[in-house]
Design a protein around this motif. Structure first.
Motif, short mmCIF file in Angstrom:
data_model
loop_
_atom_site.label_atom_id
_atom_site.label_comp_id
_atom_site.label_asym_id
_atom_site.label_seq_id
_atom_site.Cartn_x
_atom_site.Cartn_y
_atom_site.Cartn_z
N ASN A 102 -0.77 3.52 8.04
CA ASN A 102 0.27 3.86 9.02
C ASN A 102 1.43 4.60 8.36
O ASN A 102 1.96 5.56 8.91
CB ASN A 102 0.77 2.60 9.72
N HIS A 103 1.82 4.14 7.16
CA HIS A 103 2.96 4.76 6.47
C HIS A 103 2.64 6.17 5.98
O HIS A 103 3.51 7.05 6.00
CB HIS A 103 3.41 3.87 5.32
N ILE A 104 1.42 6.40 5.55
CA ILE A 104 1.02 7.75 5.14
C ILE A 104 1.12 8.70 6.33
O ILE A 104 1.62 9.83 6.21
CB ILE A 104 -0.42 7.74 4.57
N LYS A 105 0.68 8.24 7.48
CA LYS A 105 0.77 9.06 8.70
C LYS A 105 2.22 9.37 9.05
O LYS A 105 2.56 10.51 9.38
CB LYS A 105 0.09 8.35 9.87
N TYR A 154 -7.55 -5.52 -2.78
CA TYR A 154 -6.20 -5.41 -2.21
C TYR A 154 -6.14 -6.00 -0.80
O TYR A 154 -7.13 -6.05 -0.07
CB TYR A 154 -5.73 -3.96 -2.21
N SER A 155 -4.95 -6.40 -0.42
CA SER A 155 -4.72 -7.02 0.88
C SER A 155 -5.13 -6.08 2.01
O SER A 155 -4.64 -4.95 2.09
CB SER A 155 -3.23 -7.37 1.02
N PRO A 156 -6.00 -6.53 2.93
CA PRO A 156 -6.38 -5.68 4.06
C PRO A 156 -5.22 -5.44 5.02
O PRO A 156 -5.20 -4.46 5.75
CB PRO A 156 -7.50 -6.49 4.74
N TYR A 157 -4.25 -6.33 4.98
CA TYR A 157 -3.04 -6.15 5.79
C TYR A 157 -2.24 -4.95 5.28
O TYR A 157 -1.81 -4.09 6.03
CB TYR A 157 -2.20 -7.43 5.74
N TRP A 158 -2.09 -4.88 3.93
CA TRP A 158 -1.34 -3.77 3.36
C TRP A 158 -2.13 -2.47 3.38
O TRP A 158 -1.55 -1.38 3.43
CB TRP A 158 -0.84 -4.10 1.95
N ASN A 159 -3.45 -2.54 3.36
CA ASN A 159 -4.24 -1.32 3.56
C ASN A 159 -3.92 -0.70 4.91
O ASN A 159 -3.79 0.53 5.03
CB ASN A 159 -5.74 -1.63 3.48
N ASN A 160 -3.81 -1.55 5.93
CA ASN A 160 -3.49 -1.05 7.27
C ASN A 160 -2.09 -0.46 7.32
O ASN A 160 -1.87 0.61 7.89
CB ASN A 160 -3.62 -2.20 8.28
#
Length: 396
Positions: free
Chosen positions: A97-100, A87-93
């Motif tokens: 952030n969105h989970i937080k 998976y995209s490391p950009y979307w992992n980041n």
């Protein structure tokens, strides 16, 4: 402790120390030379997170935070999927952030905390997306108080800018033949959106953007009661929401990673309480869920689950503002699936990919992996949003 156990223990400790030192060094270097130059040197311009590091963070985070069971289940299943490491490391980041943000401010506020800067919620008055219409004369009649509204999760300056951006885009739509959609559609209350009131209706920036897309789709696709749509990377489900308001009998499937899938599922379940919903869950074959899946109006899947869906199940596949944020191998895999699953494919991407997170060749307007058997219906640069193009293909 045996020598082998000691060796493994020391290896784990050294690995952890290496990661800690790397993170600390990166922070120091960023402060010295600046983030922009740092990312340029290492070959990316956005923050990233490897799948391995996301998983380590997630295991720790869920232990110390009480999370919605649906969200936790989706993230767990995502991290256990065989494609997770790709998976995209950009979307992992972004996912981290969105989970937080969801945990800190609640799903009930996501349209101000997450959507206003992602999922086509970007509404800064000076956003480059609106650049061609910044200076347009405002000719519509509106209540001046709409420009002064303060929004809960925005500063006064941010609130003013978002209000102005909504007015600019609304004015453009009214003056360029989109008013029929404004009469049909309205933003829903769930999510605490940044709203602009016009003619006794409420509009958000994401809904106003969706009008541009559904206009293209409706002009080129014939809808009937059997029409079924697949959308990947759907964000909060804004296009689904707009299309189902305009075409009530559609069947709509969303495939996305969590927590985005969770946001879309909660959002659309609240918006369309009269619709039958296929909530995300694990399954091992289409036969397991076939009757329920077909009978439901809105369905939610993790990306790897679309492989279970039969050939040409969908009339149309959609991918808006997401493909340029995937790894190249992911994009190629999705195009193979669109070719297998759909009769038409509509996508909208940046003319030139701006989020750089790997050194490989970037995607641009002319190098997406379109198949030889696809017949071009349209492929053109957008006026609004500026810097984007849209394309529609018939799949033979």
């Amino acid at each position: 402790m045996s020598n082998i156990s000691q060796y493994k223990f020391i290896k784990i400790i050294l690995s952890l120390l290496k990661k800690i030192i790397k993170i600390k060094l990166e922070k120091i270097i960023k402060k010295i030379i600046g983030k922009k130059l740092f990312y340029k040197i290492i070959g990316r311009n956005v923050s990233t997170l490897t799948s391995e590091n996301f998983l380590a963070w997630w295991i720790d985070y869920k232990k110390s935070n009480k999370l919605d069971l649906d969200l936790e289940t989706m993230i767990n299943d995502l991290t256990e999927s065989h494609n997770f490491n790709n998976y995209s490391p950009y979307w992992n980041n972004l996912a981290q952030n969105h989970i937080k943000l969801l945990n800190e401010n609640g799903i009930e506020n996501f349209k101000q905390t997450i959507e206003r800067v992602h999922y086509w919620g970007e509404g800064s008055v000076r956003s480059k997306l609106l650049q061609p219409i910044w200076s347009d004369e405002i000719t519509i009649l509106y209540n001046p108080d709409e420009l002064q509204k303060k929004h809960e999760f925005c500063s006064e300056k941010e609130s003013l800018e978002y209000n102005q951006a909504n007015l600019i885009l609304l004015n453009y739509l009214v003056n360029n033949g989109y008013e029929k959609y404004l009469n049909e559609l309205e933003e829903n209350k769930f999510g605490n959106s940044i709203l602009f009131n016009y003619k006794n209706k409420k509009y958000s920036h994401s809904l106003l953007n969706s009008i541009l897309e559904i206009d293209v789709i409706k002009k080129n696709i014939i809808f009937d009661e059997n029409t079924s749509i697949l959308e990947i990377g759907a964000g909060s489900g804004r296009i689904c929401s707009a299309l189902l308001q305009a075409e009530n009998k559609l069947k709509y499937t969303i495939a996305d990673i969590a927590p985005t899938l969770y946001i879309a599922q909660v959002n659309l379940s609240n918006v369309f309480k009269d619709k039958k919903i296929f909530k995300y869950r694990k399954f091992n074959s289409f036969e397991e869920i076939e009757k329920e899946f077909i009978s439901c109006d809105i369905r939610f899947l993790l990306p790897e689950q679309i492989k279970f869906i039969p050939k040409k199940f969908f009339n149309l596949s959609i991918a808006v503002d997401c493909l340029h944020e995937f790894k190249k191998n992911q994009v190629e895999e999705y195009f193979n699936e669109f070719n297998r699953l759909s009769k038409f494919f509509y996508f909208k991407c940046q003319n030139t990919q701006t989020a750089i997170f790997e050194r490989k060749e970037m995607y641009s307007i002319n190098n997406y992996p379109v198949k030889n058997n696809w017949e071009k219906v349209m492929h053109e640069k957008c006026f609004i949003p500026n810097g984007y193009f849209q394309a529609l293909y018939k799949i033979n």
